[in-house]
Design a protein around this motif. Structure first.
Motif, PDB file in Angstrom:
ATOM      1  N   ARG A 100      -0.848   0.250 -12.353  1.00 16.03           N
ATOM      2  CA  ARG A 100      -1.120  -1.148 -12.621  1.00 16.03           C
ATOM      3  C   ARG A 100      -2.597  -1.350 -12.940  1.00 16.03           C
ATOM      4  O   ARG A 100      -3.446  -0.608 -12.475  1.00 16.03           O
ATOM      5  CB  ARG A 100      -0.741  -2.006 -11.405  1.00 16.03           C
ATOM      6  CG  ARG A 100       0.753  -2.021 -11.120  1.00 16.03           C
ATOM      7  CD  ARG A 100       1.045  -2.853  -9.898  1.00 16.03           C
ATOM      8  NE  ARG A 100       2.454  -2.791  -9.526  1.00 16.03           N
ATOM      9  CZ  ARG A 100       2.952  -3.363  -8.443  1.00 16.03           C
ATOM     10  NH1 ARG A 100       2.148  -4.033  -7.612  1.00 16.03           N
ATOM     11  NH2 ARG A 100       4.235  -3.266  -8.176  1.00 16.03           N
ATOM     12  N   GLN A 101      -2.862  -2.356 -13.705  1.00 17.42           N
ATOM     13  CA  GLN A 101      -4.233  -2.629 -14.110  1.00 17.42           C
ATOM     14  C   GLN A 101      -5.088  -2.995 -12.899  1.00 17.42           C
ATOM     15  O   GLN A 101      -4.727  -3.845 -12.088  1.00 17.42           O
ATOM     16  CB  GLN A 101      -4.263  -3.773 -15.138  1.00 17.42           C
ATOM     17  CG  GLN A 101      -5.607  -3.922 -15.825  1.00 17.42           C
ATOM     18  CD  GLN A 101      -5.528  -4.925 -16.964  1.00 17.42           C
ATOM     19  OE1 GLN A 101      -4.520  -5.587 -17.133  1.00 17.42           O
ATOM     20  NE2 GLN A 101      -6.592  -5.002 -17.739  1.00 17.42           N
ATOM     21  N   GLY A 102      -6.192  -2.319 -12.770  1.00 19.06           N
ATOM     22  CA  GLY A 102      -7.107  -2.583 -11.663  1.00 19.06           C
ATOM     23  C   GLY A 102      -6.825  -1.753 -10.426  1.00 19.06           C
ATOM     24  O   GLY A 102      -7.651  -1.701  -9.511  1.00 19.06           O
ATOM     25  N   GLU A 103      -5.658  -1.128 -10.350  1.00 23.03           N
ATOM     26  CA  GLU A 103      -5.330  -0.302  -9.177  1.00 23.03           C
ATOM     27  C   GLU A 103      -6.075   1.023  -9.230  1.00 23.03           C
ATOM     28  O   GLU A 103      -6.301   1.591 -10.295  1.00 23.03           O
ATOM     29  CB  GLU A 103      -3.823  -0.028  -9.115  1.00 23.03           C
ATOM     30  CG  GLU A 103      -3.033  -1.162  -8.494  1.00 23.03           C
ATOM     31  CD  GLU A 103      -1.589  -0.767  -8.267  1.00 23.03           C
ATOM     32  OE1 GLU A 103      -0.928  -1.443  -7.475  1.00 23.03           O
ATOM     33  OE2 GLU A 103      -1.125   0.222  -8.868  1.00 23.03           O
ATOM     34  N   ASN A 104      -6.414   1.542  -8.050  1.00 24.82           N
ATOM     35  CA  ASN A 104      -7.125   2.817  -7.979  1.00 24.82           C
ATOM     36  C   ASN A 104      -6.426   3.717  -6.958  1.00 24.82           C
ATOM     37  O   ASN A 104      -7.052   4.283  -6.076  1.00 24.82           O
ATOM     38  CB  ASN A 104      -8.585   2.573  -7.594  1.00 24.82           C
ATOM     39  CG  ASN A 104      -9.463   3.763  -7.935  1.00 24.82           C
ATOM     40  OD1 ASN A 104      -9.073   4.596  -8.747  1.00 24.82           O
ATOM     41  ND2 ASN A 104     -10.620   3.854  -7.314  1.00 24.82           N
ATOM     42  N   LEU A 105      -5.107   3.813  -7.074  1.00 22.21           N
ATOM     43  CA  LEU A 105      -4.300   4.583  -6.129  1.00 22.21           C
ATOM     44  C   LEU A 105      -4.036   5.997  -6.644  1.00 22.21           C
ATOM     45  O   LEU A 105      -4.072   6.239  -7.847  1.00 22.21           O
ATOM     46  CB  LEU A 105      -2.967   3.869  -5.880  1.00 22.21           C
ATOM     47  CG  LEU A 105      -3.050   2.450  -5.298  1.00 22.21           C
ATOM     48  CD1 LEU A 105      -1.653   1.854  -5.199  1.00 22.21           C
ATOM     49  CD2 LEU A 105      -3.738   2.453  -3.928  1.00 22.21           C
ATOM     50  N   VAL A 106      -3.749   6.920  -5.725  1.00 22.44           N
ATOM     51  CA  VAL A 106      -3.359   8.286  -6.086  1.00 22.44           C
ATOM     52  C   VAL A 106      -2.071   8.641  -5.358  1.00 22.44           C
ATOM     53  O   VAL A 106      -1.705   8.007  -4.362  1.00 22.44           O
ATOM     54  CB  VAL A 106      -4.464   9.311  -5.741  1.00 22.44           C
ATOM     55  CG1 VAL A 106      -5.690   9.097  -6.589  1.00 22.44           C
ATOM     56  CG2 VAL A 106      -4.809   9.260  -4.251  1.00 22.44           C
ATOM     57  N   CYS A 107      -1.374   9.644  -5.865  1.00 24.98           N
ATOM     58  CA  CYS A 107      -0.138  10.127  -5.233  1.00 24.98           C
ATOM     59  C   CYS A 107      -0.440  11.428  -4.493  1.00 24.98           C
ATOM     60  O   CYS A 107      -1.153  12.292  -5.019  1.00 24.98           O
ATOM     61  CB  CYS A 107       0.934  10.401  -6.284  1.00 24.98           C
ATOM     62  SG  CYS A 107       1.247   9.055  -7.417  1.00 24.98           S
TER      63      CYS A 107
END
Length: 454
Positions: free
Chosen positions: A77-84
């Motif tokens: 998503r735009q603006g998200e800074n997540l990792v898996c």
């Protein structure tokens, strides 16, 4: 028609750092000598050969390290800074193949299979009256044995554990075409040869009768450098894989592979001659007869000081299981030999190591081998050195590991025999031969062309 659409999520393994998110990457794969040995045993004992492919094999491996991955485009998503965080060994990871093999070997050993110490990719399950064999190369498997019910139970277990795809009787494995009849099993790489010839543009070339001119002497400095060495390297690299079923080109390919660093015009011309030889015999390969005794024997030879640059000798040997050719080698020796007898003795040490390993492999396949393996050599001085430890002046500088020949000879594991040079089958692995002697040896090595017109 399109059979199915398949999308695959792949990790960027090239960004991984050793010691941080991966440690070891090596995964055992089946040795191709083991594949040939298994086919020879299956032909003689009339075992059925089944081929199985594991679907999405690498996704079954469990990761030991902490590995994080950015979400792929479309899931971010735009603006998200997540990792898996990855729990399974995704395709593309450095350790993916190793983790898959570890998971497979643990699972199959839980149902009674034993991992071979001679080849870690070979698993066997033996009972009083049956044997089941699994040979794995990454996610491709050969399953064979003498008990149909045991094979079916194994397939059901594998499907329950990993989801497998049954490919039916063994016909095409790692580019090797397998044809079976009541007389035995034939293997070749006909499609692979035709693909090489098509890629190089020699499908319409005039074929030649033997792969290398008899008096050809290739040197690293002869001729002009090639403008594009990648073409030569690509040809020789593909020829190396072709030697799996084509022992007739082994010496030529070994010779050509020495000039990969700075290939020159004469080297490319010699490689093109090998391709023109293949043009005449694209379907040529090995034949494993079904009526044969599973007795090991071998021929060893050496070409003394044949390397014009280093003056080192070339070792050549071939090993038979009955009449089935299962192993061969052409290799330049590590040191300069002071005499032809010393060069031959070194080649005898090389084939002794191979025979020792093959005996262990055959034990895992429940093939008893009480009689000594006969080793044929055409140098009487080398035979005397192997049998008699008193030749101190001639042998004091030879490495101690070469003297395992003497040890294995005294233990009864091998028995040396003299053969005249004209009957030395390993001659084809040590030098370029003329047309008459080349084709004479081919017929004795069990090399056949089932695609040739009758």
């Amino acid at each position: 028609p399109i059979e199915r659409y398949k999308a695959r999520l792949v990790a960027k393994g090239y960004t991984q750092i050793e010691g941080l998110d991966y440690s070891e990457t090596f995964a055992p794969v089946a040795k191709l000598t083991t594949v040939r040995c298994l086919l020879a045993v299956a032909a003689q004992r009339h075992w059925p050969l089944h081929q199985v492919d594991v679907q999405n094999a690498f996704l079954d491996g469990d990761l030991d390290e902490e590995v994080f991955m950015s979400p792929p485009p479309g899931l971010r998503r735009q603006g998200e800074n997540l990792v898996c965080r990855l729990h399974k060994s995704l395709y593309g990871l450095k350790q993916a193949s190793r983790q898959w093999f570890s998971k497979f070997s643990q699972a199959i050993q839980l149902v009674g299979f034993k991992q071979s110490t001679a080849d870690y990719s070979l698993f066997t399950c033996t009972t009083a009256h049956s044997i089941t064999v699994v040979l794995i190369y990454v996610d491709d498997m050969i399953i064979t044995g003498n008990n149909h019910e045991a094979i079916q139970r194994l397939k059901q277990f594998l499907h329950h554990q990993f989801r497998i795809k049954e490919l039916g009787p063994l016909k095409y494995f790692l580019g090797i075409e397998v044809a079976r009849s009541q007389q035995g099993i034939s293997i070749s790489q006909r499609k692979y040869v035709l693909d090489i010839l098509d890629d190089v543009g020699l499908l319409g070339a005039c074929p030649v009768d033997f792969p290398m001119e008899q008096d050809l002497k290739l040197r690293p400095t002869d001729g002009e450098l090639l403008n594009d060495p990648t073409r030569y390297r690509r040809i020789v690299g593909r020829l190396i894989y072709l030697t799996i079923t084509r022992p007739d080109i082994t010496f030529s390919v070994q010779n050509l592979s020495q000039f990969m660093n700075q290939p020159r015009k004469p080297h490319l011309e010699a490689a093109m001659r090998v391709l023109k030889y293949l043009k005449g015999t694209p379907g040529q390969g090995l034949f494993f007869p079904s009526t044969d005794a599973l007795q090991l024997s071998g021929y060893c030879d050496a070409s003394w000081a044949s390397c014009l640059t280093t003056r080192r000798s070339v070792t050549g040997y071939c090993v038979f299981l009955g009449k089935s050719l299962i192993s061969w080698k052409t290799k330049k020796q590590h040191t300069v030999s002071r005499s032809s007898a010393e060069a031959e003795y070194r080649s005898m040490a090389a084939i002794t190591c191979e025979l020792t390993w093959l005996r262990y492999l055959l034990q895992d396949l429940q093939v008893s081998h009480a009689a000594p393996a006969h080793v044929y050599c055409d140098n009487k001085a080398a035979l005397h050195i192997a049998a008699n430890p008193v030749f101190h002046e001639r042998t004091k500088h030879i490495e101690l590991d070469c003297h395992l020949v003497r040890e294995k000879l005294h233990s009864g594991m091998i028995a040396t025999r003299f053969t005249p040079s004209k009957h030395q089958l390993a001659d084809i692995f040590t030098k370029a031969l003329g047309k008459a002697s080349f084709h004479s040896l081919l017929s004795k090595l069990g090399i056949q062309n089932i695609h040739a017109p009758t």
